[in-house]
Motif scaffolding. Structure first.
Motif, PDB file in Angstrom:
ATOM      1  N   UNK A   1       1.769 -10.212  14.932  1.00 56.28           N
ATOM      2  CA  UNK A   1       1.321  -8.855  14.638  1.00 56.28           C
ATOM      3  C   UNK A   1       2.527  -7.981  14.288  1.00 56.28           C
ATOM      4  N   UNK A   2       2.395  -7.155  13.258  1.00 62.28           N
ATOM      5  CA  UNK A   2       3.479  -6.237  12.895  1.00 62.28           C
ATOM      6  C   UNK A   2       3.019  -4.809  13.147  1.00 62.28           C
ATOM      7  N   UNK A   3       3.835  -4.045  13.872  1.00 62.01           N
ATOM      8  CA  UNK A   3       3.447  -2.693  14.253  1.00 62.01           C
ATOM      9  C   UNK A   3       3.550  -1.730  13.078  1.00 62.01           C
ATOM     10  N   UNK A   4       4.611  -1.873  12.299  1.00 57.52           N
ATOM     11  CA  UNK A   4       4.820  -0.923  11.207  1.00 57.52           C
ATOM     12  C   UNK A   4       5.668  -1.564  10.120  1.00 57.52           C
ATOM     13  N   UNK A   5       5.465  -1.164   8.862  1.00 57.66           N
ATOM     14  CA  UNK A   5       6.342  -1.581   7.762  1.00 57.66           C
ATOM     15  C   UNK A   5       6.617  -0.360   6.895  1.00 57.66           C
TER      16      UNK A   5
ATOM     17  N   UNK B   1       8.544   1.018   3.182  1.00 54.34           N
ATOM     18  CA  UNK B   1       9.288   0.752   1.953  1.00 54.34           C
ATOM     19  C   UNK B   1      10.447   1.742   1.908  1.00 54.34           C
ATOM     20  N   UNK B   2      11.668   1.242   1.921  1.00 53.09           N
ATOM     21  CA  UNK B   2      12.838   2.107   2.092  1.00 53.09           C
ATOM     22  C   UNK B   2      12.975   3.098   0.936  1.00 53.09           C
ATOM     23  N   UNK B   3      12.721   2.643  -0.284  1.00 53.15           N
ATOM     24  CA  UNK B   3      12.949   3.493  -1.454  1.00 53.15           C
ATOM     25  C   UNK B   3      12.081   4.750  -1.431  1.00 53.15           C
ATOM     26  N   UNK B   4      10.806   4.578  -1.059  1.00 51.78           N
ATOM     27  CA  UNK B   4       9.868   5.704  -1.158  1.00 51.78           C
ATOM     28  C   UNK B   4       9.475   6.306   0.173  1.00 51.78           C
ATOM     29  N   UNK B   5       9.744   5.558   1.242  1.00 49.43           N
ATOM     30  CA  UNK B   5       9.305   6.022   2.547  1.00 49.43           C
ATOM     31  C   UNK B   5       7.839   5.726   2.831  1.00 49.43           C
ATOM     32  N   UNK B   6       7.141   5.028   1.908  1.00 49.24           N
ATOM     33  CA  UNK B   6       5.732   4.651   2.151  1.00 49.24           C
ATOM     34  C   UNK B   6       5.625   3.836   3.421  1.00 49.24           C
ATOM     35  N   UNK B   7       4.533   3.981   4.130  1.00 48.65           N
ATOM     36  CA  UNK B   7       4.312   3.220   5.356  1.00 48.65           C
ATOM     37  C   UNK B   7       3.021   2.448   5.293  1.00 48.65           C
ATOM     38  N   UNK B   8       2.926   1.408   6.136  1.00 50.87           N
ATOM     39  CA  UNK B   8       1.682   0.658   6.244  1.00 50.87           C
ATOM     40  C   UNK B   8       1.445  -0.255   5.047  1.00 50.87           C
ATOM     41  N   UNK B   9       0.154  -0.486   4.750  1.00 45.84           N
ATOM     42  CA  UNK B   9      -0.227  -1.473   3.745  1.00 45.84           C
ATOM     43  C   UNK B   9       0.393  -1.186   2.381  1.00 45.84           C
ATOM     44  N   UNK B  10       0.515   0.075   2.022  1.00 42.54           N
ATOM     45  CA  UNK B  10       1.055   0.366   0.695  1.00 42.54           C
ATOM     46  C   UNK B  10       2.546   0.052   0.604  1.00 42.54           C
ATOM     47  N   UNK B  11       3.238  -0.087   1.761  1.00 47.18           N
ATOM     48  CA  UNK B  11       4.659  -0.424   1.736  1.00 47.18           C
ATOM     49  C   UNK B  11       4.888  -1.883   1.370  1.00 47.18           C
ATOM     50  N   UNK B  12       3.880  -2.733   1.591  1.00 39.56           N
ATOM     51  CA  UNK B  12       4.094  -4.168   1.369  1.00 39.56           C
ATOM     52  C   UNK B  12       3.241  -4.722   0.239  1.00 39.56           C
ATOM     53  N   UNK B  13       2.538  -3.858  -0.455  1.00 40.57           N
ATOM     54  CA  UNK B  13       1.656  -4.373  -1.512  1.00 40.57           C
ATOM     55  C   UNK B  13       2.435  -4.558  -2.814  1.00 40.57           C
TER      56      UNK B  13
ATOM     57  N   UNK C   1       0.493  -8.370   9.328  1.00 43.65           N
ATOM     58  CA  UNK C   1       1.024  -9.548  10.002  1.00 43.65           C
ATOM     59  C   UNK C   1       2.341  -9.967   9.344  1.00 43.65           C
ATOM     60  N   UNK C   2       3.155 -10.681  10.135  1.00 42.68           N
ATOM     61  CA  UNK C   2       4.341 -11.361   9.583  1.00 42.68           C
ATOM     62  C   UNK C   2       4.090 -12.858   9.679  1.00 42.68           C
ATOM     63  N   UNK C   3       4.073 -13.506   8.514  1.00 42.45           N
ATOM     64  CA  UNK C   3       3.931 -14.965   8.490  1.00 42.45           C
ATOM     65  C   UNK C   3       5.335 -15.555   8.366  1.00 42.45           C
ATOM     66  N   UNK C   4       5.709 -16.395   9.320  1.00 44.90           N
ATOM     67  CA  UNK C   4       7.010 -17.071   9.267  1.00 44.90           C
ATOM     68  C   UNK C   4       6.771 -18.560   9.144  1.00 44.90           C
TER      69      UNK C   4
ATOM     70  N   UNK D   1       5.452 -10.618   4.726  1.00 44.30           N
ATOM     71  CA  UNK D   1       4.632  -9.574   5.341  1.00 44.30           C
ATOM     72  C   UNK D   1       3.312  -9.496   4.581  1.00 44.30           C
ATOM     73  N   UNK D   2       2.195  -9.394   5.314  1.00 41.96           N
ATOM     74  CA  UNK D   2       0.897  -9.414   4.628  1.00 41.96           C
ATOM     75  C   UNK D   2      -0.124  -8.566   5.375  1.00 41.96           C
ATOM     76  N   UNK D   3      -1.065  -8.041   4.622  1.00 40.84           N
ATOM     77  CA  UNK D   3      -2.198  -7.390   5.283  1.00 40.84           C
ATOM     78  C   UNK D   3      -3.095  -8.473   5.869  1.00 40.84           C
ATOM     79  N   UNK D   4      -3.863  -8.109   6.881  1.00 38.98           N
ATOM     80  CA  UNK D   4      -4.605  -9.108   7.662  1.00 38.98           C
ATOM     81  C   UNK D   4      -5.494 -10.011   6.814  1.00 38.98           C
ATOM     82  N   UNK D   5      -6.130  -9.429   5.767  1.00 36.55           N
ATOM     83  CA  UNK D   5      -7.088 -10.200   4.978  1.00 36.55           C
ATOM     84  C   UNK D   5      -6.432 -11.317   4.167  1.00 36.55           C
ATOM     85  N   UNK D   6      -5.129 -11.219   3.924  1.00 36.52           N
ATOM     86  CA  UNK D   6      -4.463 -12.217   3.083  1.00 36.52           C
ATOM     87  C   UNK D   6      -3.799 -13.350   3.875  1.00 36.52           C
TER      88      UNK D   6
END
Lengths: 113, 471
Positions: free
Chosen positions: A95-99, A101-113, A2-5, A64-69
């Motif tokens: 709802x966020x479709x995808x996130x 991390x630019x440096x590593x290319x990680x996607x999903x939950x691990x990109x925003x943790x 999710x994106x919380x604004x 940006x946050x995973x749903x549980x947070x």
């Protein structure tokens, strides 16, 4: 994911950030914004002429946050931003479709943790 | 004048250099020149951010044009040998300042003529620069320079000749030999003159787009305004105390009166604001200070300190009240040149009718035992100066506006005069994108001003600046 604004008072941004940090959020985006809700603008006077500004300066916080947070993040923002007066702001979540991390290319939950 | 002040220079040959007075006048002249960059900041803060460079360039451009014109023929017109019955001086007697380089005491005892010439040049410069505030944010730069040169020649130089150059109002002039008006440092020549010229030029050019509608037409940088007011005040000590043309007691009196009247006017303006609008504003403090400086200009060497305080506090209050008039008559005197300089200058000029201290030059004002004798000369001078500048400024303005055109185009005004006239912006807001062509500037105008098909991009620029301005 999710994106919380949140739109908050400029003078409360430090409290919001501290509350989010205490909750465990370790990344956010802050930008300047202008707007109005039930709290309206303010008056300026230059050489006797009145200028009414409709828009008040606000701060936009995005997390940006995973749903549980999400609920905890929203509560943290409320605890930091609330004064009980008109003009405390709004929070919305989408709802966020995808996130990525630019440096590593990680996607999903691990990109925003 | 008080005889104790007469100590310097009278018992010596006026052609003998007076080092003390010369040193003071060299410094005073530099102080007066600094007023024009100070004015550039004062005006610069009052306009929108898309016009700040242009309004500052109007002041700097005035320095460039007027200084050169002054040396070539302006000084001769104002201070050359009397001709045309005291109407103007002879510009050809010392064209280009020829023959004046080594003269001492030609204009003031013990002073090289060159320091007098330079001192007077700085007065002509700021008078022209003052006018720019009335027509801010809409004048093409080239035609403004043309206006500056014509105006200082046709309007300023004759008036300076009448009042200071030994012309009509001088001791031997047609009018001055019968009645003697007082103007110590330029209430009529500089301030009423510039104020009325600003009013007429604003009438000729019309109002800015959005005047009295657009809420974004407001000052963009009040610290600039405060800085400019401070620089003006500092320079004004040279303007007023230097107008004694000697380092003596009258100069010291003028200095102190310049401090006192200005301080009192600052308080007077703030008091009106507090009572009328509810708050004492920084812009009010800056504006009140300038109003006081204007009002004490004609009076500073002729009144006592209490007189200066009263003149100042009234100037601050009257100018603060006069400032709303432009909205009632719908005249876009953009930066209130009329309310501050014409009204303040008029009050200062008339105030001598009430507050002048008796001396060799006057029987004194109403409150100092002179009855109304000093009042009528003051009114007459004020009327003549006002009439001349109103008529001639209108003619010059119309002549330029109807031939080469003096206003920028509508889309240029919307896009911002800084970028269309000067190809510059004062503040870098986006810092994204673009390209860079070192050493190969595109000739002529910037793309924004070249044609109608650039409307979209010019509006985009405007919108971006507007949204930034409201944060």
């Amino acid at each position: 994911m999710k994106l919380v604004t949140a739109i908050v008072r400029p003078e409360r941004i430090d409290e919001v950030r501290e509350a989010l940090e205490r909750f465990g959020v370790n990344g956010l985006t802050v930008s300047q914004a202008n707007g109005y809700g039930q709290q309206r603008g303010y008056k300026e006077v230059y050489r006797g002429a009145e200028y009414n500004s409709d828009l008040l300066p606000k701060i936009r916080v995005e997390v940006l946050a995973t749903d549980d947070l999400v609920d905890g993040i929203v509560d943290a923002i409320i605890s930091g931003a609330s004064t009980g007066q008109f003009g405390d702001g709004k929070i919305w979540t989408i709802e966020v479709y995808q996130a990525v991390r630019v440096r590593t290319g990680e996607r999903g939950a691990s990109a925003i943790s | 004048m008080n005889p104790v002040f007469f100590s310097v220079g009278l018992d010596v040959n006026p052609q003998t250099l007076d080092p003390g007075s010369t040193a003071w006048m060299l410094a005073a002249s530099a102080l007066v020149l600094l007023m024009t960059p100070g004015l550039a900041f004062f005006y610069g803060g009052l306009v929108r951010m898309k016009s700040v460079l242009n309004i500052m360039m109007m002041s700097f451009g005035a320095i460039g044009v007027v200084a050169v014109v002054w040396a070539l023929w302006g000084y001769g017109l104002a201070f050359g040998p009397d001709t045309m019955g005291g109407f103007i001086g002879d510009p050809f007697a010392n064209f280009g300042l020829s023959g004046l380089a080594s003269v001492i005491g030609g204009k003031a005892p013990g002073l090289p003529d060159m320091v007098f010439i330079g001192f007077q040049a700085t007065f002509a410069i700021i008078t022209v620069a003052l006018i720019s505030g009335a027509v801010a944010e809409r004048v093409r730069f080239g035609p403004w320079l043309l206006f500056a040169g014509l105006w200082v020649t046709i309007v300023y130089a004759p008036i300076a000749h009448w009042v200071w150059g030994g012309g009509l109002f001088g001791p031997t002039g047609i009018i001055g030999s019968k009645i003697s008006a007082l103007d110590f440092a330029g209430g009529t020549v500089v301030h009423m003159n510039a104020g009325m010229a600003g009013l007429m030029l604003a009438v000729v050019l019309g109002k800015r787009l959005g005047f009295m509608k657009d809420p974004n037409i407001k000052p963009h940088n009040l610290p600039f305004v405060m800085l400019g007011a401070g620089l003006l005040w500092f320079g004004w000590f040279g303007f007023n105390a230097g107008s004694e043309l000697a380092a003596d007691g009258i100069a010291a009196l003028a200095w102190t009166n310049t401090l006192l009247a200005t301080s009192a006017a600052l308080l007077g303006w703030l008091l009106v604001e507090r009572l009328r609008d509810g708050h004492a504003t920084s812009l009010g403090a800056a504006s009140g200070a300038v109003a006081g400086l204007v009002a004490v200009t004609p009076a500073c060497g002729f009144v006592d300190p209490i007189g200066a305080i009263v003149i100042g506090v009234i100037a601050g209050a009257v100018c603060a009240l006069a400032i709303g008039l432009k909205f009632k008559i719908g005249l876009d005197d953009s930066l209130d040149v009329v309310a501050v300089h014409f009204v303040g200058g008029l009050w200062g000029t008339l105030s001598l009718g009430f507050f002048a201290v008796p001396s060799a030059k006057t029987e004194g004002g109403l409150f100092y035992g002179g009855g109304l004798t000093q009042f009528w000369p003051q009114i007459l001078t004020a009327l003549m100066v006002t009439a001349w500048t109103a008529i001639m400024t209108t003619l010059i303005g119309l002549a330029i506006h109807k031939t080469v055109g003096m206003r920028v185009k509508e889309h240029e005004e919307l896009a911002g005069i800084d970028i269309t006239e000067h190809a510059e912006t004062a503040y870098e807001l986006a810092m994204v994108g673009g390209s860079f062509n070192p050493g190969e500037p595109q000739n002529g105008k910037t793309p924004l001003s070249s044609s109608g098909d650039q409307e979209a991009s010019s509006n985009g620029k405007t919108d971006r600046m507007r949204s930034k301005a409201s944060t």
